[in-house]
Design a protein around this motif. Structure first.
Motif, PDB file in Angstrom:
ATOM      1  N   ASN A 142      21.700 113.636  -7.909  1.00 42.31           N
ATOM      2  CA  ASN A 142      21.006 114.879  -8.448  1.00 42.31           C
ATOM      3  C   ASN A 142      21.812 115.212  -9.761  1.00 42.31           C
TER       4      ASN A 142
ATOM      5  N   LYS B 259      19.308 122.321  -8.060  1.00 42.17           N
ATOM      6  CA  LYS B 259      19.406 121.269  -7.065  1.00 42.17           C
ATOM      7  C   LYS B 259      20.329 121.496  -5.801  1.00 42.17           C
TER       8      LYS B 259
ATOM      9  N   PRO C  60      17.362 119.877  -3.089  1.00 41.40           N
ATOM     10  CA  PRO C  60      16.751 120.742  -3.857  1.00 41.40           C
ATOM     11  C   PRO C  60      15.549 121.587  -2.860  1.00 41.40           C
TER      12      PRO C  60
END
Length: 423
Positions: free
Chosen positions: A238, A244, A329
């Motif tokens: 990510n 996130k 997330p």
């Protein structure tokens, strides 16, 4: 493999995208461009920023061109007004597309716009092209209102976003979740009967999965390869952005070590946080340090490694080394990483909200959990078992092949643009 079609059916297609980096939105643009080109269409991608050292490999001398325009306009003004600057940059891209078509004396049949809808009315005004807008998520929901002045500023941009989105000839969204949010957010468009169609992104199934399993250590730098050697690897992919929720992965790994450390596989496990890192962005720099500090505070420095950006080959190597992929997330509008992980035969542990609820089959291709460290840790403990993770990984790959393959995505998108061009 190229799909041959007659010159009569060959379309000229342009993409208008703000920043062709390494994110999920960029992955979709690259996949769409590759697939449309493979169907015999002529494809050009226009963007305000493109770095050949930080891009997907398909953009380097591939089946479509990449043109940078509008990059002279700043990304922000005194680190403020990022959204307004993005609007201006995309308007400049749209104007350049129109100028290019005028010089060639041949308009594009379809222009594919995503992320920033401000380009849509410019293209409609200056060209005869049909405009398709792909909505990843309403921008106004991603912006925090920091003050009354900022709220007033955002109110103008929000109104512009809704109006310009509604100007597209066709609207697509990346998930049923985003479709629902779209209709709740853009109420005027809903009253006009405008309902976007759901069009899922897709992933390319790795052709060298078996080879990656064998030689992944040679694709990584020696220090990282040594850190992973002989370990059960939990992997997070990510961007280093606060939304996130990377801290969830770190805290869950801490709970895993404390609560399940008696299991042999858990005691020999490590966590890798790998993600997009753009040194131009203050949040990337700041959050990378914040995550490092959290790792130190929890006493996990010898078991956690942060990797800032990576190539496609390194991504494949990390996936090959992993027992599973953590996707942290909340309310993510789609999330391409779970698909990439499952395509590589790796189960996924994700939050039980947003797009992953439409891609991860709970208990079969991974686990959907509340966004709590204890819940994630329990799922990770189950996947520390090599047989369990391997079985779920096989089912994950089959699931992606059946439902989210790039070939199926390409056929469907080609049909969409051809139908749009004929209207």
């Amino acid at each position: 493999m190229a799909h041959l079609q007659s010159n009569e059916n060959r379309l000229l297609i342009a993409f208008c995208h703000p920043d062709l980096g390494l994110g999920g939105a960029e992955r979709l643009i690259v996949d769409a461009a590759c697939e449309l080109a493979s169907h015999g269409n002529s494809v050009d991608v226009y963007t305000a920023h493109y770095d050949k050292n930080r891009c997907f490999s398909e953009t380097l001398g591939g089946s479509f061109s990449v043109t940078v325009c509008g990059n002279w306009f700043p990304r922000s003004i005194f680190n403020r007004m990022h959204a307004l600057c993005a609007y201006v940059r995309c308007v400049l891209i749209a104007a350049y597309i129109a100028w290019t078509a005028f010089r060639r004396k041949r308009p594009y049949d379809v222009v594919f716009v995503d992320q920033v809808s401000a380009a849509v009315p410019v293209l409609r005004l200056l060209t005869s092209s049909k405009v398709l807008f792909y909505c990843h998520f309403p921008d106004q929901l991603l912006a925090k209102r920091r003050s009354r002045l900022h709220s007033s500023y955002r109110a103008v941009l929000d109104a512009v976003e809704e109006y310009t989105t509604g100007q597209a000839h066709q609207l697509l969204v990346n998930s049923t979740f985003t479709q629902g949010v779209f209709l709740k957010t853009f109420r005027r468009l809903k009253k006009r009967g405008i309902v976007p169609s759901v069009f899922y992104p897709a992933v390319q199934l790795p052709s060298d999965e078996d080879a990656a399993e064998v030689d992944w250590e040679y694709r990584l730098d020696p220090d990282l390869a040594g850190f992973l050697h002989g370990k059960r690897v939990f992997l997070s992919i990510n961007r280093f952005e606060r939304k996130k929720n990377l801290g969830l992965a770190v805290r869950a790994f801490g709970v895993l070590q404390n609560e399940y450390g008696g299991q042999a596989e858990v005691s020999h496990s490590v966590l890798v946080l790998a993600g997009g890192y753009d040194k131009r962005l203050a949040e990337n720099r700041e959050h990378f340090c914040e995550v490092q500090e959290l790792v130190q505070r929890l006493g996990l420095a010898d078991k956690v490694r942060l990797v800032a950006s990576f190539s496609d080959a390194q991504r494949s190597a990390l996936l090959a080394a992993a027992a599973c992929v953590l996707y942290t997330p909340e309310n993510e509008h789609f999330g391409i990483v779970p698909l990439e992980a499952m395509a590589a035969g790796r189960p996924v542990v994700a939050c039980d909200s947003g797009g992953p609820k439409e891609t991860v089959v709970d208990g079969t291709t991974g686990f959907l959990c509340p966004p709590e460290p204890a819940a994630f840790a329990a799922a990770m403990a189950r996947l520390a078992d090599p047989e369990k993770s391997a079985d779920m990984g096989r089912q994950a790959r089959f699931h992606v092949q059946k439902t989210f393959s790039r070939a199926a995505f390409g056929r469907k998108l080609n049909d969409v643009v051809h139908k749009l061009a004929r209207t």
